[in-house]
Design a protein around this motif. Structure first.
Motif, mmCIF file in Angstrom:
data_model
loop_
_atom_site.group_PDB
_atom_site.id
_atom_site.type_symbol
_atom_site.label_atom_id
_atom_site.label_comp_id
_atom_site.label_asym_id
_atom_site.label_seq_id
_atom_site.Cartn_x
_atom_site.Cartn_y
_atom_site.Cartn_z
ATOM 1 N N TYR A 1 0.819 -1.216 0.000
ATOM 2 C CA TYR A 1 0.000 0.000 0.000
ATOM 3 C C TYR A 1 0.848 1.260 0.000
ATOM 4 O O TYR A 1 0.466 2.281 -0.566
ATOM 5 C CB TYR A 1 -0.913 -0.030 1.225
ATOM 6 C CG TYR A 1 -1.807 1.186 1.380
ATOM 7 C CD1 TYR A 1 -2.952 1.335 0.606
ATOM 8 C CD2 TYR A 1 -1.518 2.166 2.333
ATOM 9 C CE1 TYR A 1 -3.777 2.442 0.757
ATOM 10 C CE2 TYR A 1 -2.339 3.268 2.496
ATOM 11 C CZ TYR A 1 -3.468 3.394 1.697
ATOM 12 O OH TYR A 1 -4.285 4.486 1.858
ATOM 13 N N TRP A 2 2.018 1.206 0.643
ATOM 14 C CA TRP A 2 2.854 2.382 0.803
ATOM 15 C C TRP A 2 3.972 2.472 -0.224
ATOM 16 O O TRP A 2 4.828 3.344 -0.143
ATOM 17 C CB TRP A 2 3.468 2.402 2.201
ATOM 18 C CG TRP A 2 2.457 2.407 3.293
ATOM 19 C CD1 TRP A 2 2.147 1.390 4.148
ATOM 20 C CD2 TRP A 2 1.587 3.491 3.665
ATOM 21 N NE1 TRP A 2 1.156 1.766 5.021
ATOM 22 C CE2 TRP A 2 0.795 3.049 4.750
ATOM 23 C CE3 TRP A 2 1.411 4.788 3.181
ATOM 24 C CZ2 TRP A 2 -0.154 3.870 5.356
ATOM 25 C CZ3 TRP A 2 0.458 5.592 3.788
ATOM 26 C CH2 TRP A 2 -0.315 5.139 4.853
ATOM 27 N N ASP A 3 3.985 1.570 -1.196
ATOM 28 C CA ASP A 3 5.079 1.542 -2.167
ATOM 29 C C ASP A 3 4.998 2.700 -3.155
ATOM 30 O O ASP A 3 3.986 2.890 -3.829
ATOM 31 C CB ASP A 3 5.062 0.235 -2.968
ATOM 32 C CG ASP A 3 5.497 -0.955 -2.135
ATOM 33 O OD1 ASP A 3 5.833 -0.757 -0.953
ATOM 34 O OD2 ASP A 3 5.493 -2.084 -2.663
ATOM 35 N N SER A 4 6.092 3.444 -3.248
ATOM 36 C CA SER A 4 6.206 4.524 -4.227
ATOM 37 C C SER A 4 7.141 4.093 -5.346
ATOM 38 O O SER A 4 8.063 3.304 -5.132
ATOM 39 C CB SER A 4 6.751 5.793 -3.570
ATOM 40 O OG SER A 4 5.870 6.290 -2.599
ATOM 41 N N ASP A 5 6.925 4.617 -6.518
ATOM 42 C CA ASP A 5 7.802 4.334 -7.656
ATOM 43 C C ASP A 5 8.974 5.306 -7.603
ATOM 44 O O ASP A 5 8.891 6.443 -8.074
ATOM 45 C CB ASP A 5 7.014 4.500 -8.964
ATOM 46 C CG ASP A 5 7.824 4.063 -10.181
ATOM 47 O OD1 ASP A 5 9.049 3.854 -10.039
ATOM 48 O OD2 ASP A 5 7.233 3.932 -11.269
ATOM 49 N N ILE A 6 10.090 4.848 -7.048
ATOM 50 C CA ILE A 6 11.215 5.767 -6.843
ATOM 51 C C ILE A 6 11.980 6.053 -8.131
ATOM 52 O O ILE A 6 12.870 6.910 -8.135
ATOM 53 C CB ILE A 6 12.170 5.258 -5.748
ATOM 54 C CG1 ILE A 6 12.675 3.857 -6.050
ATOM 55 C CG2 ILE A 6 11.488 5.295 -4.400
ATOM 56 C CD1 ILE A 6 13.657 3.344 -4.994
ATOM 57 N N SER A 7 11.628 5.370 -9.201
ATOM 58 C CA SER A 7 12.245 5.728 -10.479
ATOM 59 C C SER A 7 11.744 7.082 -10.966
ATOM 60 O O SER A 7 12.311 7.667 -11.890
ATOM 61 C CB SER A 7 11.949 4.657 -11.535
ATOM 62 O OG SER A 7 10.576 4.632 -11.866
ATOM 63 N N LEU A 8 10.681 7.612 -10.337
ATOM 64 C CA LEU A 8 10.139 8.920 -10.701
ATOM 65 C C LEU A 8 10.756 10.052 -9.884
ATOM 66 O O LEU A 8 10.400 11.212 -10.069
ATOM 67 C CB LEU A 8 8.616 8.925 -10.494
ATOM 68 C CG LEU A 8 7.811 7.896 -11.298
ATOM 69 C CD1 LEU A 8 6.332 7.997 -10.935
ATOM 70 C CD2 LEU A 8 8.017 8.085 -12.786
ATOM 71 N N ALA A 9 11.689 9.737 -8.981
ATOM 72 C CA ALA A 9 12.308 10.765 -8.143
ATOM 73 C C ALA A 9 12.981 11.831 -9.001
ATOM 74 O O ALA A 9 13.598 11.538 -10.028
ATOM 75 C CB ALA A 9 13.330 10.123 -7.211
ATOM 76 N N VAL A 10 12.855 13.073 -8.572
ATOM 77 C CA VAL A 10 13.339 14.215 -9.346
ATOM 78 C C VAL A 10 14.820 14.455 -9.063
ATOM 79 O O VAL A 10 15.245 14.527 -7.908
ATOM 80 C CB VAL A 10 12.530 15.480 -8.990
ATOM 81 C CG1 VAL A 10 13.037 16.689 -9.756
ATOM 82 C CG2 VAL A 10 11.047 15.245 -9.271
ATOM 83 N N GLU A 11 15.610 14.602 -10.117
ATOM 84 C CA GLU A 11 17.047 14.806 -9.954
ATOM 85 C C GLU A 11 17.353 16.187 -9.372
ATOM 86 O O GLU A 11 18.228 16.337 -8.505
ATOM 87 C CB GLU A 11 17.771 14.639 -11.289
ATOM 88 C CG GLU A 11 19.277 14.794 -11.172
ATOM 89 C CD GLU A 11 20.007 14.522 -12.476
ATOM 90 O OE1 GLU A 11 21.248 14.604 -12.488
ATOM 91 O OE2 GLU A 11 19.330 14.228 -13.492
ATOM 92 N N HIS A 12 16.656 17.199 -9.848
ATOM 93 C CA HIS A 12 16.884 18.569 -9.380
ATOM 94 C C HIS A 12 15.566 19.128 -8.836
ATOM 95 O O HIS A 12 14.837 19.826 -9.544
ATOM 96 C CB HIS A 12 17.418 19.441 -10.516
ATOM 97 C CG HIS A 12 18.714 18.952 -11.088
ATOM 98 N ND1 HIS A 12 19.897 18.997 -10.385
ATOM 99 C CD2 HIS A 12 19.004 18.391 -12.296
ATOM 100 C CE1 HIS A 12 20.868 18.491 -11.125
ATOM 101 N NE2 HIS A 12 20.360 18.116 -12.285
ATOM 102 N N PRO A 13 15.245 18.837 -7.577
ATOM 103 C CA PRO A 13 13.950 19.228 -7.027
ATOM 104 C C PRO A 13 13.835 20.726 -6.763
ATOM 105 O O PRO A 13 14.825 21.412 -6.494
ATOM 106 C CB PRO A 13 13.892 18.447 -5.707
ATOM 107 C CG PRO A 13 15.324 18.276 -5.318
ATOM 108 C CD PRO A 13 16.067 18.091 -6.614
ATOM 109 N N ARG A 14 12.621 21.220 -6.840
ATOM 110 C CA ARG A 14 12.306 22.599 -6.502
ATOM 111 C C ARG A 14 11.906 22.646 -5.028
ATOM 112 O O ARG A 14 10.847 22.150 -4.650
ATOM 113 C CB ARG A 14 11.152 23.103 -7.374
ATOM 114 C CG ARG A 14 11.460 23.153 -8.875
ATOM 115 C CD ARG A 14 10.180 23.314 -9.678
ATOM 116 N NE ARG A 14 9.306 22.150 -9.513
ATOM 117 C CZ ARG A 14 8.068 22.075 -9.993
ATOM 118 N NH1 ARG A 14 7.553 23.107 -10.645
ATOM 119 N NH2 ARG A 14 7.347 20.982 -9.812
ATOM 120 N N PHE A 15 12.780 23.203 -4.197
ATOM 121 C CA PHE A 15 12.518 23.311 -2.762
ATOM 122 C C PHE A 15 11.677 24.549 -2.475
ATOM 123 O O PHE A 15 11.710 25.531 -3.209
ATOM 124 C CB PHE A 15 13.827 23.390 -1.986
ATOM 125 C CG PHE A 15 14.557 22.079 -1.885
ATOM 126 C CD1 PHE A 15 14.271 21.189 -0.861
ATOM 127 C CD2 PHE A 15 15.533 21.741 -2.814
ATOM 128 C CE1 PHE A 15 14.953 19.985 -0.764
ATOM 129 C CE2 PHE A 15 16.221 20.542 -2.726
ATOM 130 C CZ PHE A 15 15.931 19.659 -1.693
#
Length: 308
Positions: free
Chosen positions: A250-264
C-alpha cells in the motif's frame, strides 16, 4: 563529507539491496558510511546476524565505511537511539537509512541539498526521503514545488541536524500532561490520527519504537518535516520488520520517478490541499499495489529483478 548511518539486524537479503542502491547514489563516493549491526537475541539469530556483519564489512562504493558491531542485542529502538546519539555527537548533519530501504540514485543529493537549505530554518525538523505514493498521484497541477511541509516525522530514509536531536527527551517526561490534555492530543494528531495512540502505546509498554518519540519532540518544537512529492525511498521490509509486521504494498512509491533537481520551498507552510491528501491516505483501505516499482529500479541497477 556526507555522513550516513545505516542500522541493521538480521536481514542480510534486505541489507544487500539497501547497500546496493545506496552505493549507486551519485554522491556515494563522497559519503562516510557507519553501519550499526545489532547483536543476536538468541542462538537462532546468529547465522543471519553474522551474515549481516560480513556483508557490512565488505561494503564498497563509499569514501569510508565503519562497522559498529553490538556485542549483545539492544533491540531496534535502543540501538537506533544510541547510534543517533553518538552520530549526532560527532556530526552536525546526518542521513539515516535502515536496512530495508531502497533508495533512488538521487536520494543522497536530495537529502544533502535539504540539509544545506534548511540548516538555519527553525521551522524544519527533518528532511524525509519517503512520501506516501498517493501524494504524487493527486498533487494539484498548479503546485509549484517538488517538496511539501507536513506536521509529521517520516523515518523511511531521512536527514536532520544535531541541534534538532541532541535535546530529545527519549523518556518523554511530559507524557502525563500530554495524556490528559485533549487539546494537545488533537494538535499532535494534525499529522495523522494515529500519532497520539502510538505515543500511548509506547508509554504503556505496548510498543518499543524510537520514531514516535522523535515525532513527539518535533511536535513540541512546533516544527515540520519536509517530504518529497515523489519518493526517493522505498520500504522493502513490510512484513519482516520489528514494527512493520504486516506484508503490504500500500505504501510503495515508484522511486524511479524521483526528481534529480527538485524545486525546494523557502516559505515553510502546510498546503491544505496536500495535507488533506496526506491524511486521507492514512485512512484508506490497505489495498495491494503492484511491485513493479521495485523491479523497475532493480533493472536499472543490475539488469535483473531483485524481487521475483
Amino acid at each position: 563529507m556526507i555522513n550516513i548511518a545505516v542500522f541493521c539486524f538480521n536481514r542480510p537479503d534486505l541489507l544487500q539491496q539497501t547497500l546496493t542502491t545506496l552505493a549507486a547514489n551519485h554522491l556515494a563516493n563522497k559519503a562516510a558510511l557507519t553501519i550499526f549491526c545489532d547483536g543476536p537475541r538468541h542462538e537462532k539469530d546468529e547465522p543471519d546476524t553474522h551474515a549481516v556483519r560480513e556483508l557490512a564489512k565488505k561494503t564498497q562504493g563509499f569514501a569510508s565505511v565503519e562497522v559498529v558491531e553490538r556485542l549483545q542485542n539492544m533491540g531496534c529502538a535502543a540501538s537506533i537511539i544510541d547510534g543517533l546519539t553518538e552520530m549526532f555527537r560527532l556530526n552536525e548533519r546526518l542521513i539515516v537509512i535502515e536496512d530495508d530501504i531502497m533508495t533512488s540514485p538521487y536520494t543522497l543529493r536530495f537529502l544533502s541539498e535539504g540539509l544545506a537549505r534548511y540548516a538555519d530554518n527553525e521551522k524544519v525538523f527533518n528532511i524525509s526521503a519517503w512520501t506516501p505514493p498517493h501524494i504524487a498521484r493527486k498533487v494539484p497541477a498548479d503546485y509549484p514545488y517538488d517538496v511539501y511541509a507536513i506536521p509529521r516525522f517520516n523515518c523511511w530514509g531521512w536527514a536532520s541536524w544535531r541541534d534538532r536531536f541532541q535535546d530529545i527527551d527519549w523518556d518523554v517526561k511530559s507524557y502525563q500532561e500530554f495524556k490528559n490534555a485533549p487539546q494537545l492530543r488533537k494538535a499532535f494528531n494534525v499529522g495523522g490520527d494515529d500519532l497520539s495512540s502510538m505515543l500511548d502505546a509506547q508509554m504503556e509498554g505496548k510498543l518499543n519504537a524510537w520514531d514516535i518519540r522523535a515525532d513527539y519532540a518535533r511536535f513540541n518544537k512546533n516544527m515540520f518535516g519536509i517530504n518529497p512529492i515523489r519518493s526517493y525511498a522505498l520500504n522493502i521490509g513490510m512484513g519482516s520488520g520489528t514494527h512493520t509486521t504486516t506484508a503490504t504494498t500500500y505504501w510503495d512509491s515508484d522511486i524511479s520517478l524521483a526528481v534529480e533537481h527538485p524545486r525546494f520551498m523557502d516559505d515553510i507552510h502546510v498546503d491544505t490541499r496536500i495535507h488533506e491528501i496526506y491524511l486521507a491516505c492514512y485512512k484508506g483501505q490497505k489495498r495491494s499495489l503492484p511491485v513493479r516499482a521495485i523491479n523497475k529500479l532493480s533493472r536499472m541497477l543490475s539488469g535483473k529483478n531483485l524481487i521475483p
